[in-house]
Design an enzyme around this catalytic site. Structure first.
Site, short mmCIF file in Angstrom:
data_model
loop_
_atom_site.label_atom_id
_atom_site.label_comp_id
_atom_site.label_asym_id
_atom_site.label_seq_id
_atom_site.Cartn_x
_atom_site.Cartn_y
_atom_site.Cartn_z
N LYS A 173 0.86 -1.19 0.00
CA LYS A 173 0.00 0.00 0.00
C LYS A 173 0.89 1.23 0.00
O LYS A 173 1.72 1.41 0.90
CB LYS A 173 -0.90 0.01 1.24
CG LYS A 173 -2.17 0.82 1.07
CD LYS A 173 -3.15 0.14 0.13
CE LYS A 173 -4.56 0.70 0.28
NZ LYS A 173 -5.51 0.02 -0.61
N GLN A 213 31.34 19.36 -7.52
CA GLN A 213 31.81 18.02 -7.15
C GLN A 213 32.67 18.07 -5.89
O GLN A 213 32.55 17.20 -5.00
CB GLN A 213 32.62 17.40 -8.29
CG GLN A 213 31.78 16.96 -9.49
CD GLN A 213 31.66 18.04 -10.54
OE1 GLN A 213 31.70 19.23 -10.23
NE2 GLN A 213 31.49 17.62 -11.79
N HIS A 237 21.82 27.24 -11.61
CA HIS A 237 22.67 28.27 -12.20
C HIS A 237 22.12 29.68 -11.98
O HIS A 237 20.91 29.92 -12.07
CB HIS A 237 22.82 28.03 -13.70
CG HIS A 237 23.45 26.72 -14.03
ND1 HIS A 237 24.73 26.38 -13.65
CD2 HIS A 237 22.97 25.64 -14.71
CE1 HIS A 237 25.02 25.17 -14.09
NE2 HIS A 237 23.97 24.70 -14.73
N THR A 247 -3.80 -5.35 0.78
CA THR A 247 -3.16 -4.04 0.97
C THR A 247 -3.99 -3.15 1.89
O THR A 247 -3.45 -2.27 2.55
CB THR A 247 -2.92 -3.35 -0.38
OG1 THR A 247 -4.17 -3.09 -1.01
CG2 THR A 247 -2.05 -4.21 -1.28
N ARG A 298 31.33 33.32 -8.11
CA ARG A 298 29.99 32.98 -8.60
C ARG A 298 29.09 32.55 -7.44
O ARG A 298 29.55 32.25 -6.33
CB ARG A 298 30.06 31.85 -9.63
CG ARG A 298 30.47 30.52 -9.05
CD ARG A 298 30.24 29.38 -10.02
NE ARG A 298 30.61 28.08 -9.46
CZ ARG A 298 30.33 26.90 -10.00
NH1 ARG A 298 29.68 26.85 -11.15
NH2 ARG A 298 30.71 25.78 -9.41
#
Length: 325
Positions: free
Chosen positions: A36, A246, A274, A81, A198
């Site tokens: 379920k 990263q 971005h 269920t 940035r």
């Protein structure tokens, strides 16, 4: 017709089940499960005038000796269920909800130990957080839905060992400086300029796997562990001078592994949200980061950075695609 006589039943419209439970042609049943999905349960705990909320979305999947229901339609081994749904709500009342993980452990143990055909239970939980609305009086029963992350947990039990994976999604974070991106590969299609200051922003989706698997061992403090993992995750994001998303991802995972002994594996999926400097030269305006710049926040397309960070010697078990978890 006598008093005890029964009227003749009409012929059944259902086809007779095959005598054999195995298909005659060379086809076999593969992995299967049922359950379920998305049982929404809200538990209010009253401590005098102070109330507490646990708000969960619980999905249960069961697997085991279920070949016959697929081959012949026999439901002899099938727990409905609807019963699964009822169990979620009954357990919320009977046991309370100490944490998403502990609630999932209660449910998984119940389904495996109470139903012989069921070999494995997997419980996935989303938890939605609420903050208390502070009022001048002593009333502590009003809340506002917290607009940060959704907490996640997946508990799997096979009758002998546990696998607990916790996590979160939709945790939006941003560094307005201390991020650069330069020195990358350039070819004929490269137009992106190098940048030495940035914005770095992402929506964190993460899962972490606990090394607790033995029911006889001391289980982690699930609430404390979640709070501390999130704290270390955010500290690493804030304190890492980033030359790439990263690098930041690895720092976040490494800090969690270094500071939380109960965790062996962390998986991240980080979309790079971005922010591009707007060209204001046509209006005679200089748009420089040093002066406080104006950016265009682009929601797509976006870079998607994903990786797993492991404790040395541990095996990666969290799926690479977190949507499959």
């Amino acid at each position: 017709m006598t008093a005890n006589a029964q009227p003749a039943r009409p012929a059944s419209s259902h086809p007779a089940r095959p005598a054999s439970s195995h298909p005659a042609h060379p086809v076999v049943l593969g992995q299967n499960q049922y359950g379920k999905a998305e049982n929404r349960v809200v538990k209010i705990t009253r401590d005098g005038a102070t109330h507490h909320i646990k708000d969960l979305n619980v999905s249960v999947s069961l697997s085991g000796d279920m070949d016959e229901v697929h081959y012949s339609g026999s439901n002899a081994n099938v727990l409905p269920t609807d019963t699964t749904k009822n169990t979620v709500y009954a357990f919320a009342k009977e046991y309370g909800i100490e944490s998403a993980e502990q609630f999932g452990i209660h449910l998984a143990r119940h389904f495996v130990t109470s139903q012989e055909p069921i070999r494995t239970a997997r419980v996935r939980i989303e938890e939605y957080s609420w903050d208390r609305i502070e009022t001048p009086g002593e009333d502590e029963h009003s809340f506002v839905r917290r607009g940060q992350e959704t907490r996640l947990a997946q508990i799997t039990y096979d009758g002998s060992s546990w696998e607990v994976v916790s996590g979160l999604k939709d945790l939006t974070v941003m560094n307005s400086t201390n991020s650069e991106f330069w020195g990358y590969v350039k070819d004929r299609y490269t137009t992106l300029p190098e940048v030495h200051d940035r914005i770095l922003a992402t929506d964190v989706s993460s899962r972490w796997r606990f090394n607790w698997s033995d029911d006889t061992g001391q289980a982690p403090d699930w609430e404390e562990s979640y709070a501390e993992v999130k704290r270390h995750m955010l500290l690493a994001f804030a304190q890492t001078y980033s030359l790439s998303l990263q690098q930041t991802l690895y720092a976040m995972g490494a800090r969690i592994i270094d500071h939380r002994a109960e965790i062996d594996e962390v998986r991240f999926s980080l979309p790079n949200k971005h922010h591009f400097l707007v060209d204001l030269k046509p209006f005679g305006l200089k748009n420089d980061t040093a002066d406080g710049a104006v950016y265009l926040a682009a929601d797509r397309p976006y870079g998607l950075i994903e990786a797993t960070v492991l404790r040395d010697g541990s095996e990666a078990r969290i799926p690479a695609d977190l949507t499959n978890l």
